[in-house]
Design a protein around this motif. Structure first.
Motif, mmCIF file in Angstrom:
data_model
loop_
_atom_site.group_PDB
_atom_site.id
_atom_site.type_symbol
_atom_site.label_atom_id
_atom_site.label_comp_id
_atom_site.label_asym_id
_atom_site.label_seq_id
_atom_site.Cartn_x
_atom_site.Cartn_y
_atom_site.Cartn_z
ATOM 1 N N TRP A 262 17.058 28.335 -11.886
ATOM 2 C CA TRP A 262 16.972 27.291 -12.968
ATOM 3 C C TRP A 262 17.464 26.183 -12.364
ATOM 4 O O TRP A 262 16.968 24.850 -12.666
ATOM 5 N N TRP A 263 18.565 26.087 -11.639
ATOM 6 C CA TRP A 263 19.173 24.933 -10.907
ATOM 7 C C TRP A 263 18.332 24.180 -9.790
ATOM 8 O O TRP A 263 17.910 22.984 -10.003
ATOM 9 N N ALA B 224 20.544 31.540 -13.030
ATOM 10 C CA ALA B 224 21.214 30.298 -12.644
ATOM 11 C C ALA B 224 20.865 29.568 -11.618
ATOM 12 O O ALA B 224 20.561 28.307 -11.564
ATOM 13 N N LEU B 225 20.787 30.207 -10.471
ATOM 14 C CA LEU B 225 20.344 29.478 -8.949
ATOM 15 C C LEU B 225 18.762 29.229 -9.136
ATOM 16 O O LEU B 225 18.672 28.043 -8.935
ATOM 17 N N GLU C 165 15.351 22.764 -11.337
ATOM 18 C CA GLU C 165 15.808 21.760 -12.485
ATOM 19 C C GLU C 165 15.282 21.782 -13.860
ATOM 20 O O GLU C 165 14.934 21.000 -14.405
ATOM 21 N N PRO D 182 26.904 21.682 -11.782
ATOM 22 C CA PRO D 182 25.686 21.242 -12.536
ATOM 23 C C PRO D 182 25.595 22.204 -13.955
ATOM 24 O O PRO D 182 26.239 23.161 -13.790
ATOM 25 N N THR D 183 24.522 21.535 -14.773
ATOM 26 C CA THR D 183 24.435 22.205 -16.234
ATOM 27 C C THR D 183 24.112 23.583 -15.993
ATOM 28 O O THR D 183 24.506 24.536 -16.756
ATOM 29 N N GLN D 184 23.124 23.757 -15.274
ATOM 30 C CA GLN D 184 22.697 25.237 -15.212
ATOM 31 C C GLN D 184 23.543 26.258 -14.510
ATOM 32 O O GLN D 184 23.804 27.324 -15.078
ATOM 33 N N LEU D 185 24.378 25.586 -13.612
ATOM 34 C CA LEU D 185 25.486 26.634 -13.048
ATOM 35 C C LEU D 185 26.555 26.942 -13.950
ATOM 36 O O LEU D 185 27.112 27.869 -13.907
#
Length: 381
Positions: free
Chosen positions: A30-31, A27-28, A34, A90-93
């Motif tokens: 990919w965040w 998750a981190l 972006e 954010p979406t990824q998180l």
């Protein structure tokens, strides 16, 4: 004794911790990069934004990221109220939050079904099963809901709050309503009353906060017309999906679905009653879960997370060979090797039909195996 139990539980908790660490790092990463991550969790987040911004929940979601397909919000309004908490991330998180819950959910879902000795291996192996890795990849809530139901039915044995969790879960996603019927069948009337009260209370609260969205959901959005054309897709392993793949349409298909659905539900609840009387509440829970997958209009492959405790119970009862075969079947290859999409399912040959409906066939065979021997012999002629 407690120290010994802790030692035996330690390997399972290590697996849980390791899985959570991996999900957090993904998750981190990919965040920071972006990159797109979590289609369904993005829809949950967009539904939460619709509530916060005062937009129509069941119209096109404006807060979806650019990379996400234009999927609708299909859950009840109460779920959207819960998903407002995702708007802070954010979406990824948001994906990461649901992914972090996957391993603990598997742990609590497996605990009543699996032997302690098998638990670490079962937890590790669960991540190779399509319903699990697909649920995690999409950012779905299936594992969390299953763990909540199992905890309520099998772990909170002496709690005065039993049933409430099931009612809240049903207000988030309607299919778990069948477990209120399960509670009535096993004569846990007070628990069923609490579950129903929790469901009605949560739904009423959402109706007060989101009156227009509530009216729209209960009058039209509940029918989920967006996915009507996809019911025959191989990814829908429900009975309605099977009927759609056979090419049945119109009144014939409707009559077949209604009559068979009533029959499936009646036989399932009768089995639940017999299993409960025999003291086999774990198998009874799995029968109800299987019935929900069977009679639901749509049971996507990622909804089939109940195969995890089923495999755990098979292994605990010494049927390790069967457990392994079921695990291999549910890794996802059956859906991948057959033609799918665009109505291709209607042209399947016999071999493709058997493979493409494998999840459903496995469930029906498991149910048949649970029938008393005299009935099984009679129905086989």
């Amino acid at each position: 004794m407690e120290w010994s139990r802790g030692r035996r539980a330690a390997p399972a908790l290590i697996v849980v911790g390791g899985a959570m660490t991996v999900c957090a790092l993904v998750a981190l990463g990919w965040w920071i990069s972006e990159l797109p991550l979590g289609i369904d969790s993005a829809v949950y987040r967009a539904g939460g934004f619709a509530v916060v911004e005062g937009e129509s929940l069941y119209s096109p979601l404006r807060a979806l990221p650019e990379w996400a397909p234009e999927l609708p919000f299909t859950y009840p309004p109460f779920a959207a109220l819960l998903f407002t908490s995702l708007t802070a991330l954010p979406t990824q998180l948001c994906w990461g939050l649901l992914a972090l819950a996957a391993a603990p959910s598997l742990y609590f879902a497996l605990r009543p079904f699996a032997d302690r000795a098998h638990l670490p291996l079962l937890l590790l192996g669960a991540f190779a099963l399509q319903p699990v890795w697909q649920t995690i990849g999409l950012g779905q809530v299936n594992l969390v809901l299953m763990a909540a139901v199992v905890t309520d039915l099998l772990l909170l044995r002496d709690s005065r709050w039993r049933g409430i969790t099931i009612g809240i879960v049903a207000a988030v996603k309607l299919i778990p309503l069948i477990f209120i019927v399960h509670l009535l069948v096993v004569r846990r009337t007070a628990d069923a009353a609490r579950a129903l009260a929790a469901f009605v209370g949560a739904t009423a609260f959402a109706m007060v906060v989101l009156p227009a969205d509530s009216v729209r959901f209960w009058t039209s959005a509940i029918f989920n017309d967006h996915f009507t054309e996809m019911k025959g897709w191989v990814g829908n392993q429900s009975w309605q999906g099977f009927v759609a793949r056979t090419g049945q349409e119109g009144r014939t298909a409707t009559l077949l679905i209604v009559l068979s659905g009533v029959a499936f539900a009646a036989v399932s609840m009768w089995l639940v009653h017999r299993l409960h009387r025999a003291g086999d509440d774990r198998a009874a829970v799995l029968v109800t879960a299987g019935c929900s997958l069977l009679i639901s209009p749509i049971s996507w492959t990622h909804h089939w997370v109940w195969v995890v405790p089923a495999i755990g119970l098979l292994a605990a009862r010494g049927r390790r060979g069967v457990a392994l075969m079921v695990a291999v079947l549910f890794t996802g290859w059956t859906v991948a090797v057959v033609p799918g999409g665009g109505g291709a399912e209607r042209d399947w040959n016999l071999a493709e039909a058997l493979i493409g409906n494998a999840y459903l066939i496995c469930l029906l065979l498991a149910g048949l195996a649970r029938l008393p021997r005299r009935i099984t012999l009679y129905t086989s002629g």
